[in-house]
Design a protein around this motif. Structure first.
Motif, PDB file in Angstrom:
ATOM      1  N   GLY A 178       0.799  -1.217   0.000  1.00  0.00           N
ATOM      2  CA  GLY A 178       0.000   0.000   0.000  1.00  0.00           C
ATOM      3  C   GLY A 178       0.833   1.269   0.000  1.00  0.00           C
ATOM      4  O   GLY A 178       0.298   2.373   0.031  1.00  0.00           O
ATOM      5  N   ASP A 179       2.163   1.109  -0.051  1.00  0.00           N
ATOM      6  CA  ASP A 179       3.086   2.246  -0.071  1.00  0.00           C
ATOM      7  C   ASP A 179       3.520   2.501  -1.508  1.00  0.00           C
ATOM      8  O   ASP A 179       4.188   1.671  -2.126  1.00  0.00           O
ATOM      9  N   PHE A 180       3.151   3.657  -2.055  1.00  0.00           N
ATOM     10  CA  PHE A 180       3.447   3.971  -3.447  1.00  0.00           C
ATOM     11  C   PHE A 180       4.876   4.473  -3.641  1.00  0.00           C
ATOM     12  O   PHE A 180       5.327   4.638  -4.772  1.00  0.00           O
ATOM     13  N   ALA A 181       5.573   4.728  -2.562  1.00  0.00           N
ATOM     14  CA  ALA A 181       7.024   4.960  -2.568  1.00  0.00           C
ATOM     15  C   ALA A 181       7.472   5.986  -3.604  1.00  0.00           C
ATOM     16  O   ALA A 181       8.308   5.718  -4.456  1.00  0.00           O
ATOM     17  N   PHE A 182       6.917   7.181  -3.523  1.00  0.00           N
ATOM     18  CA  PHE A 182       7.339   8.245  -4.437  1.00  0.00           C
ATOM     19  C   PHE A 182       8.631   8.881  -3.931  1.00  0.00           C
ATOM     20  O   PHE A 182       8.743   9.229  -2.748  1.00  0.00           O
ATOM     21  N   ASN A 183       9.581   9.040  -4.825  1.00  0.00           N
ATOM     22  CA  ASN A 183      10.834   9.726  -4.513  1.00  0.00           C
ATOM     23  C   ASN A 183      10.670  11.178  -4.963  1.00  0.00           C
ATOM     24  O   ASN A 183      10.861  11.493  -6.143  1.00  0.00           O
ATOM     25  N   ILE A 184      10.303  12.043  -4.049  1.00  0.00           N
ATOM     26  CA  ILE A 184       9.963  13.419  -4.406  1.00  0.00           C
ATOM     27  C   ILE A 184      11.139  14.181  -5.018  1.00  0.00           C
ATOM     28  O   ILE A 184      10.961  14.863  -6.040  1.00  0.00           O
ATOM     29  N   PRO A 185      12.363  14.102  -4.474  1.00  0.00           N
ATOM     30  CA  PRO A 185      13.478  14.796  -5.129  1.00  0.00           C
ATOM     31  C   PRO A 185      13.690  14.354  -6.581  1.00  0.00           C
ATOM     32  O   PRO A 185      13.982  15.182  -7.457  1.00  0.00           O
ATOM     33  N   GLU A 186      13.545  13.051  -6.859  1.00  0.00           N
ATOM     34  CA  GLU A 186      13.706  12.577  -8.238  1.00  0.00           C
ATOM     35  C   GLU A 186      12.603  13.120  -9.139  1.00  0.00           C
ATOM     36  O   GLU A 186      12.858  13.486 -10.292  1.00  0.00           O
ATOM     37  N   LEU A 187      11.397  13.182  -8.621  1.00  0.00           N
ATOM     38  CA  LEU A 187      10.294  13.727  -9.410  1.00  0.00           C
ATOM     39  C   LEU A 187      10.480  15.218  -9.655  1.00  0.00           C
ATOM     40  O   LEU A 187      10.250  15.710 -10.772  1.00  0.00           O
ATOM     41  N   GLU A 188      10.895  15.949  -8.640  1.00  0.00           N
ATOM     42  CA  GLU A 188      11.116  17.387  -8.811  1.00  0.00           C
ATOM     43  C   GLU A 188      12.222  17.667  -9.820  1.00  0.00           C
ATOM     44  O   GLU A 188      12.192  18.695 -10.518  1.00  0.00           O
TER      45      GLU A 188
END
Length: 262
Positions: A146-156
């Motif tokens: 249930g953890d979508f594990a988004f890497n926010i720095p990589e997305l930014e």
């Protein structure tokens, strides 16, 4: 049923007058997603719940940004985007087109650094994410934990250089829980549109979300209309008095709906 609003006057009236009287919010769906074009993609993908855009989706996102730049009679000041990869890639293309002095040709911005403008501020907002249920994400593709594990720095880093606003505090500090109902997701979309607009009342916003979010942005602020299809990069244009109040739908594209009035 309808699919688009009437053509708009391409001439831009004075921005100052419009800015004093109205706040505008554009809610836009992402572009063409990989798993809808390659049925085998999810079988080997490390993140089968988070498909990227295909090249046609990148082109569509850029072209939609270019269309908004030419047709809107107000400037976009701030962009909020769902953390799903397809939405961040869509936002990167749309922001590039909105900011480009010459957006006459398609430009694929695959990674950040391709734009040195500071005219738009962009931030990732969890409240704009996909419906987190099996209506939107196939059970076999959802993360088991249930953890979508988004890497926010990589997305930014995928967004145009100089546009990411690291000072923004998210309305949703965490992702919604997996298994939310359709009704709960629709309520979430309505609330996040209002919350972001209330947070930045003097600014016009572009919100990059998912099909259900765009559909809600149309039906929640219209009378007796139910959306049954939102095309890739379909969008609504909402407007309300700058002093506050209820939104109204002032324009739309790529949306099909039916009237529920009897």
């Amino acid at each position: 049923m309808e699919s688009s609003s009437p053509a708009r006057n391409p001439n831009h009236p004075g921005e100052g007058d419009l800015q004093q009287r109205y706040q505008n919010v554009v809610v836009m769906r992402h572009g063409d997603r990989m798993d809808n074009f390659d049925e085998n993609w999810t079988k080997t993908a490390a993140r089968p719940w988070d498909p990227p855009l295909v090249d046609a989706g990148l082109a569509r996102a850029f072209d939609t940004g270019r269309h908004l730049r030419a047709s809107l009679d107000f400037p976009i000041h701030r962009v909020f985007v769902s953390p799903f990869l397809r939405c961040v890639q869509t936002a990167a293309q749309a922001v590039t087109a909105l900011c480009s002095a010459d957006s006459s040709s398609i430009h694929f911005l695959i990674t950040g650094g391709g734009n040195d403008t500071n005219t738009l501020q962009v931030a990732i907002e969890f409240g704009l994410c996909e419906m987190l249920n099996t209506e939107a994400i196939k059970p076999e593709c959802a993360p088991p934990s249930g953890d979508f594990a988004f890497n926010i720095p990589e997305l930014e880093a995928l967004l145009p250089a100089g546009t990411v606003d690291h000072t923004v505090k998210r309305v949703y500090e965490e992702m919604p829980q997996w298994g939310e109902s359709v009704a709960a997701a629709r309520t979430r979309y309505t609330e996040i549109i209002k919350a972001l607009a209330d947070k930045y009342p003097a600014e016009n916003l572009l919100l990059v979300s998912h099909g259900e979010g765009v559909g809600v942005s149309f039906s929640a602020f219209s009378v007796d209309k139910t959306v049954y299809e939102v095309q890739y990069c379909g969008h609504t244009e909402l407007r309300r008095p700058a002093r506050g109040g209820e939104f109204e739908v002032k324009g739309y594209n790529g949306i099909r709906y039916c009237s529920t009035r009897t």
